[in-house]
Design an enzyme around this catalytic site. Structure first.
Site, PDB file in Angstrom:
ATOM      1  N   ASP A  15       0.830  -1.195   0.000  1.00 28.74           N
ATOM      2  CA  ASP A  15       0.000   0.000   0.000  1.00 28.74           C
ATOM      3  C   ASP A  15       0.870   1.252   0.000  1.00 28.74           C
ATOM      4  OD1 ASP A  15      -2.323   1.534   0.091  1.00 28.74           O
ATOM      5  OD2 ASP A  15      -3.248   0.212   1.555  1.00 28.74           O
ATOM      6  N   ASP A  69     -10.291   3.893  -2.525  1.00 27.02           N
ATOM      7  CA  ASP A  69     -10.975   2.797  -1.842  1.00 27.02           C
ATOM      8  C   ASP A  69     -12.451   2.721  -2.207  1.00 27.02           C
ATOM      9  OD1 ASP A  69      -8.593   2.301  -0.582  1.00 27.02           O
ATOM     10  OD2 ASP A  69      -9.165   3.262   1.304  1.00 27.02           O
TER      11      ASP A  69
END
Length: 194
Positions: A15, A69
């Site tokens: 990430d 997201d």
């Protein structure tokens, strides 16, 4: 005594959160090199919004996030689906666009909306990773266990599906999506957003 744990890692999602200002290009290349020295691991990069990597990630990763997201609701799902239009040129065997995890069963959409969600992630050849909350998710095997959709996602030709047509009318938006499959087959999805 000494306790030794041995396990195999098959998938690593790297990430971009809390990156301390270090360039994604530098961090991802370093991780790619380190993983190649160890063993074969599926490697995904998540660097949306910073140091965009579409078109350059393929040689260094097996998948790469294409959006921010996802949230467990229809508006978020359809927004992220729209952002996939045109990205099929970056995907292919061994390297996939990743529109984020599946929210199927978490309670924010209806059964039919979850069917659409899983259908499109399968058509897009997206990684079928499930964001399930322990004890509160209701994972429906009729959706997540749909062997035909999984077969489309895992088809050996490895071509991502795409939007072919979109008609906006007063009674809703209608779309046709499709993609080539192995053995001279083709998958078509008719999508009524209303």
């Amino acid at each position: 005594g000494v306790i030794l744990f041995l396990f195999r890692v098959d998938y690593l999602k790297y990430d971009n959160c809390y990156n301390l200002g270090v360039s994604g290009k530098l961090r991802y290349f370093s991780m790619y090199k380190a993983l190649n020295e160890v063993e074969d691991i599926s490697f995904t990069q998540c660097v949306i919004g910073v140091n965009k990597i579409l078109g350059r990630a393929g040689p260094l990763a097996n998948s790469w996030r294409t959006t921010g997201d996802i949230q467990d609701n229809w508006k978020s799902f359809t927004h992220i689906l729209d952002l996939q239009v045109g990205l099929e040129v970056y995907a292919g065997k061994g390297g996939w666009n990743d529109p984020d995890m599946l929210e199927v069963g978490n309670g924010g959409m209806t059964f039919d909306e979850y069917v659409a969600h899983f259908t499109f992630w399968s058509l897009l050849k997206a990684p079928l990773l499930i964001d399930a909350r322990y004890k509160t998710s209701h994972l429906d095997p009729t959706i997540l266990g749909n062997e035909e959709l999984i077969a489309i996602n895992q088809d050996s030709l490895g071509i991502q599906g795409e939007r072919i047509r979109r008609d906006v009318k007063s009674d809703g938006t209608f779309e046709v999506w499709g993609g080539k499959l192995s053995d001279n087959r083709y998958v078509v999805v008719f999508f009524n957003r209303g």
